[in-house]
Design a protein around this motif. Structure first.
Motif, short mmCIF file in Angstrom:
data_model
loop_
_atom_site.label_atom_id
_atom_site.label_comp_id
_atom_site.label_asym_id
_atom_site.label_seq_id
_atom_site.Cartn_x
_atom_site.Cartn_y
_atom_site.Cartn_z
N ALA A 86 0.83 -1.20 0.00
CA ALA A 86 0.00 0.00 0.00
C ALA A 86 0.86 1.25 0.00
O ALA A 86 1.95 1.30 0.57
N ASP A 87 0.34 2.30 -0.63
CA ASP A 87 1.02 3.60 -0.66
C ASP A 87 -0.05 4.68 -0.60
O ASP A 87 -1.10 4.59 -1.24
N GLY A 88 0.21 5.70 0.19
CA GLY A 88 -0.73 6.81 0.26
C GLY A 88 -1.88 6.60 1.22
O GLY A 88 -2.86 7.35 1.18
N TYR A 89 -1.78 5.61 2.09
CA TYR A 89 -2.85 5.37 3.06
C TYR A 89 -2.66 6.19 4.32
O TYR A 89 -3.60 6.35 5.11
N GLY A 90 -1.45 6.71 4.54
CA GLY A 90 -1.16 7.40 5.79
C GLY A 90 -0.92 6.42 6.91
O GLY A 90 -0.82 5.21 6.70
N ARG A 91 -0.81 6.93 8.12
CA ARG A 91 -0.53 6.06 9.27
C ARG A 91 -1.79 5.32 9.72
O ARG A 91 -2.92 5.75 9.44
N SER A 92 -1.59 4.24 10.44
CA SER A 92 -2.72 3.52 11.02
C SER A 92 -3.35 4.36 12.13
O SER A 92 -2.65 4.98 12.93
N VAL A 93 -4.68 4.37 12.16
CA VAL A 93 -5.40 5.06 13.24
C VAL A 93 -6.17 4.04 14.09
O VAL A 93 -7.20 4.36 14.70
N PHE A 94 -5.65 2.83 14.15
CA PHE A 94 -6.26 1.77 14.94
C PHE A 94 -6.41 2.20 16.40
O PHE A 94 -7.44 1.95 17.04
N GLU A 95 -5.37 2.84 16.93
CA GLU A 95 -5.41 3.28 18.34
C GLU A 95 -6.60 4.19 18.59
O GLU A 95 -7.35 4.01 19.56
N GLU A 96 -6.79 5.18 17.72
CA GLU A 96 -7.86 6.15 17.92
C GLU A 96 -9.23 5.55 17.67
O GLU A 96 -10.20 5.81 18.40
N VAL A 97 -9.34 4.71 16.64
CA VAL A 97 -10.64 4.20 16.22
C VAL A 97 -11.12 3.06 17.10
O VAL A 97 -12.32 2.96 17.40
N ARG A 98 -10.20 2.19 17.52
CA ARG A 98 -10.65 1.01 18.28
C ARG A 98 -10.15 0.98 19.72
O ARG A 98 -10.93 0.82 20.65
N THR A 99 -8.83 1.10 19.92
CA THR A 99 -8.28 0.87 21.25
C THR A 99 -8.82 1.85 22.29
O THR A 99 -9.27 1.45 23.37
N ARG A 100 -8.79 3.14 21.99
CA ARG A 100 -9.21 4.13 22.97
C ARG A 100 -10.71 4.05 23.29
O ARG A 100 -11.10 4.10 24.47
N PRO A 101 -11.58 3.92 22.28
CA PRO A 101 -13.02 3.78 22.63
C PRO A 101 -13.31 2.54 23.47
O PRO A 101 -14.10 2.61 24.41
N TRP A 102 -12.66 1.41 23.12
CA TRP A 102 -12.88 0.20 23.92
C TRP A 102 -12.46 0.44 25.36
O TRP A 102 -13.19 0.11 26.30
N ALA A 103 -11.25 1.00 25.54
CA ALA A 103 -10.73 1.19 26.88
C ALA A 103 -11.64 2.13 27.69
O ALA A 103 -11.92 1.89 28.88
N ALA A 104 -12.11 3.19 27.04
CA ALA A 104 -12.97 4.14 27.74
C ALA A 104 -14.30 3.50 28.14
O ALA A 104 -14.79 3.70 29.26
N GLU A 105 -14.89 2.71 27.26
CA GLU A 105 -16.17 2.07 27.58
C GLU A 105 -16.02 1.01 28.65
O GLU A 105 -16.88 0.85 29.51
N ARG A 106 -14.90 0.26 28.59
CA ARG A 106 -14.67 -0.74 29.65
C ARG A 106 -14.53 -0.05 31.01
O ARG A 106 -15.08 -0.50 32.02
N ALA A 107 -13.75 1.04 31.02
CA ALA A 107 -13.54 1.75 32.28
C ALA A 107 -14.85 2.33 32.80
O ALA A 107 -15.13 2.30 34.01
#
Length: 358
Positions: A86-107
């Motif tokens: 892949a080229d031109g996709y930019g950086r992964s935003v997995f942390e923002e899209v999945r990890t942080r919302p999950w962590a916040a809802e669990r907490a």
């Protein structure tokens, strides 16, 4: 707002999709645990418009601009192949899209319910789906690594995958309690795995076939246990991964062929498919012990532990006057039929004193 374009992984663009229909202010669709179980096991074509709307909602909830490109893959394997170049996709935003919302809802759920209440919530929801769904996702990851050469790079890419329908256990526990997970839940209901990046997102189709046994393990004796539209497939017998050509030979098994198999795990699959009782009869095996409880048989296997079975006869007659025979697998250390039957009841041979055998 720029409407993202949608394209297949061949690079051929499709018509732009309408702006997201999922709205943070819209009522959330409640899902029971059984409904999320169905999501995790869903097969068939994805609802692409609904999945893409969910992706856009997830980006907005994370405070991100919506991705400019939406690409579709026929399987997680196809997605990883595309992402390697892949080229031109930019950086992964997995942390923002999945990890942080999950962590916040669990907490938040843990704070509202307390440790005991949160444990009860998980046990009644996601805990009921966790083991078979995790095993399925792990098997897909392993199949992708087996197919591709650059194992380290592939494993890194797999860490950036949002699991879509296979996030069902967490969604069963936490989705619907607030708007934070609505986008993730919407994608999960309508598509498979997906990879979020700054400029693009890659979304996978769901499997076209899924075959599991009563324990939730991948299981099929005459074809792929899991298959995607592009032909990426996994083969398994009662949860045990097997090569594709291995299944084709199961219909022609003989005791000699079983004994000749050098791979102990595959030989165990052969025995299960052939049937232990049939193997004992066809191989001319002799019983090693006999008493009033039944008959003990032992199958010695090179490079593997012995298979030990107790043959017991049901003391209650069937309507036609016959008595059914059952074969019970017992530990290889078993020395007497009585000890083996007792083990199936969780007691020692000395403690086993049935008032009436059935």
């Amino acid at each position: 707002m720029t409407t993202p374009t949608t394209e297949a992984l061949t690079g051929t663009p499709s018509a732009p999709q309408p702006a997201g229909t999922a709205d943070p202010g819209a009522p959330r669709v409640p899902h029971t645990t059984d409904a999320w179980r169905a999501v995790a096991a869903a097969t068939g074509a994805a609802d692409r418009a609904a999945a893409e709307a969910g992706v856009r909602l997830a980006y907005r909830a994370a405070g991100l601009a919506e991705p400019r490109r939406v690409l579709w893959a026929e399987s997680p394997l196809a997605a990883v192949r595309q992402l390697r170049r892949a080229d031109g996709y930019g950086r992964s935003v997995f942390e923002e899209v999945r990890t942080r919302p999950w962590a916040a809802e669990r907490a938040r759920a843990a704070a509202e319910l307390g440790p005991v209440g949160y444990a009860a919530l998980w046990a009644a929801t996601g805990g009921r789906l966790w083991e078979p769904t995790r095993a399925l996702a792990d098997r897909i990851r392993a199949g992708i690594v087996e197919e591709l050469d650059d194992e380290a790079a592939v494993r890194l890419l797999l860490l950036d995958a949002v699991l879509g329908q296979h996030d069902a256990p967490w969604l069963a526990a936490l989705a619907g309690r607030g708007p934070a997970l609505d986008g993730l839940a919407e994608v999960a209901r309508h598509a498979g795995w997906w990879w979020p990046y700054e400029e693009a997102v890659v979304i996978c189709e769901r499997p076209v076939e899924l075959h599991r046994d009563e324990a939730g393990r991948l299981d099929r004796g005459d074809g792929p246990a899991l298959a995607f539209p592009d032909g990426f497939a996994l083969y398994a017998w009662r949860g045990m991964p097997v090569p594709q050509d291995f299944l084709a030979g199961l219909s022609d098994l003989t005791p000699d062929r079983i004994r000749a198999e050098e791979n102990a795990e595959l030989r165990r699959v052969m025995l299960e498919f052939y049937g232990y009782d049939r193997y004992l009869a066809d191989s001319g095996a002799e019983p090693v012990h006999r008493d009033e409880t039944g008959v003990l048989w032992r199958i010695a296997l090179d490079g593997d532990e012995d298979v030990v079975m107790v043959e017991v006869v049901n003391s209650t007659a069937e309507p036609d006057g016959t008595f059914n025979t059952y074969w019970l697998r017992v530990p290889p250390t078993t020395r007497t039929a009585r000890e083996g039957v007792a083990w199936t009841f969780g007691v020692t041979a000395q403690e086993y004193e049935p008032v009436r055998q059935t």
